[in-house]
Design a protein around this motif. Structure first.
Motif, mmCIF file in Angstrom:
data_model
loop_
_atom_site.group_PDB
_atom_site.id
_atom_site.type_symbol
_atom_site.label_atom_id
_atom_site.label_comp_id
_atom_site.label_asym_id
_atom_site.label_seq_id
_atom_site.Cartn_x
_atom_site.Cartn_y
_atom_site.Cartn_z
ATOM 1 N N LYS A 13 0.820 -1.223 0.000
ATOM 2 C CA LYS A 13 0.000 0.000 0.000
ATOM 3 C C LYS A 13 0.849 1.267 0.000
ATOM 4 O O LYS A 13 0.451 2.298 0.515
ATOM 5 N N MET A 14 2.045 1.204 -0.587
ATOM 6 C CA MET A 14 2.940 2.362 -0.642
ATOM 7 C C MET A 14 2.616 3.198 -1.879
ATOM 8 O O MET A 14 2.484 2.669 -2.972
ATOM 9 N N SER A 15 2.523 4.496 -1.684
ATOM 10 C CA SER A 15 2.251 5.389 -2.809
ATOM 11 C C SER A 15 3.524 5.616 -3.609
ATOM 12 O O SER A 15 4.646 5.398 -3.124
ATOM 13 N N CYS A 16 3.385 6.091 -4.827
ATOM 14 C CA CYS A 16 4.539 6.379 -5.686
ATOM 15 C C CYS A 16 5.422 7.463 -5.076
ATOM 16 O O CYS A 16 6.646 7.410 -5.215
ATOM 17 N N GLU A 17 4.830 8.418 -4.382
ATOM 18 C CA GLU A 17 5.616 9.496 -3.780
ATOM 19 C C GLU A 17 6.527 8.981 -2.679
ATOM 20 O O GLU A 17 7.587 9.545 -2.430
ATOM 21 N N HIS A 18 6.136 7.918 -1.993
ATOM 22 C CA HIS A 18 6.931 7.377 -0.895
ATOM 23 C C HIS A 18 7.969 6.357 -1.348
ATOM 24 O O HIS A 18 8.876 6.017 -0.594
ATOM 25 N N LEU A 19 7.858 5.889 -2.578
ATOM 26 C CA LEU A 19 8.743 4.825 -3.042
ATOM 27 C C LEU A 19 10.201 5.266 -3.153
ATOM 28 O O LEU A 19 11.093 4.599 -2.619
ATOM 29 N N LEU A 20 10.487 6.365 -3.828
ATOM 30 C CA LEU A 20 11.873 6.789 -4.022
ATOM 31 C C LEU A 20 12.582 7.078 -2.698
ATOM 32 O O LEU A 20 13.696 6.584 -2.483
ATOM 33 N N PRO A 21 11.975 7.831 -1.779
ATOM 34 C CA PRO A 21 12.655 8.031 -0.483
ATOM 35 C C PRO A 21 12.888 6.708 0.266
ATOM 36 O O PRO A 21 13.933 6.518 0.883
ATOM 37 N N TRP A 22 11.941 5.778 0.179
ATOM 38 C CA TRP A 22 12.099 4.486 0.847
ATOM 39 C C TRP A 22 13.250 3.698 0.219
ATOM 40 O O TRP A 22 14.063 3.099 0.929
ATOM 41 N N LEU A 23 13.323 3.696 -1.121
ATOM 42 C CA LEU A 23 14.411 2.992 -1.797
ATOM 43 C C LEU A 23 15.770 3.583 -1.429
ATOM 44 O O LEU A 23 16.732 2.844 -1.200
ATOM 45 N N ARG A 24 15.860 4.900 -1.375
ATOM 46 C CA ARG A 24 17.128 5.538 -1.001
ATOM 47 C C ARG A 24 17.531 5.177 0.422
ATOM 48 O O ARG A 24 18.702 4.923 0.699
ATOM 49 N N ALA A 25 16.580 5.131 1.334
ATOM 50 C CA ALA A 25 16.876 4.824 2.732
ATOM 51 C C ALA A 25 17.219 3.348 2.945
ATOM 52 O O ALA A 25 17.937 3.005 3.886
ATOM 53 N N ASN A 26 16.730 2.464 2.075
ATOM 54 C CA ASN A 26 16.903 1.022 2.274
ATOM 55 C C ASN A 26 17.746 0.340 1.205
ATOM 56 O O ASN A 26 17.793 -0.884 1.157
ATOM 57 N N LYS A 27 18.431 1.117 0.361
ATOM 58 C CA LYS A 27 19.124 0.524 -0.780
ATOM 59 C C LYS A 27 20.188 -0.484 -0.376
ATOM 60 O O LYS A 27 20.306 -1.534 -1.005
ATOM 61 N N ASP A 28 20.958 -0.218 0.664
ATOM 62 C CA ASP A 28 22.002 -1.166 1.068
ATOM 63 C C ASP A 28 21.406 -2.486 1.541
ATOM 64 O O ASP A 28 21.940 -3.556 1.246
ATOM 65 N N ASP A 29 20.292 -2.411 2.284
ATOM 66 C CA ASP A 29 19.629 -3.633 2.753
ATOM 67 C C ASP A 29 19.004 -4.414 1.608
ATOM 68 O O ASP A 29 18.793 -5.623 1.724
ATOM 69 N N LEU A 30 18.685 -3.752 0.523
ATOM 70 C CA LEU A 30 18.117 -4.423 -0.647
ATOM 71 C C LEU A 30 19.197 -5.029 -1.540
ATOM 72 O O LEU A 30 19.040 -6.129 -2.066
ATOM 73 N N ILE A 31 20.296 -4.320 -1.719
ATOM 74 C CA ILE A 31 21.333 -4.739 -2.656
ATOM 75 C C ILE A 31 22.217 -5.857 -2.097
ATOM 76 O O ILE A 31 22.555 -6.806 -2.815
ATOM 77 N N SER A 32 22.596 -5.778 -0.827
ATOM 78 C CA SER A 32 23.574 -6.735 -0.299
ATOM 79 C C SER A 32 23.120 -8.192 -0.384
ATOM 80 O O SER A 32 23.922 -9.043 -0.783
#
Length: 51
Positions: A13-32
Motif C-alpha cells: 500500500k505504498m504510494s509512488c511518492e513514498h517509493l523513491l525516499p524508501w528505496l534511497r533509505a533502504n538501498k544497502d539492505d536491498l542490494i547486499s
C-alpha cells in the motif's frame, strides 16, 4: 478516499511518492542480499478465480 491515496496498489500500500525516499533509505539492505546470493523471494500470493 483522499486524493493522495488514489492509485495506491500492491500488498504494501505504498504510494509512488513514498517509493523513491524508501528505496534511497533502504538501498544497502536491498542490494547486499542480491550481491552475496542470500536473497530468497517470498512465495507468490495465489488467488483462485472461479470460471
Amino acid at each position: 478516499m483522499r486524493g493522495e491515496e488514489q492509485g495506491v496498489g500492491g500488498a504494501d500500500k505504498m504510494s509512488c511518492e513514498h517509493l523513491l525516499p524508501w528505496l534511497r533509505a533502504n538501498k544497502d539492505d536491498l542490494i547486499s542480499p542480491l550481491m552475496d546470493g542470500s536473497y530468497r523471494p517470498n512465495s507468490v500470493r495465489q488467488v483462485k478465480i472461479p470460471k
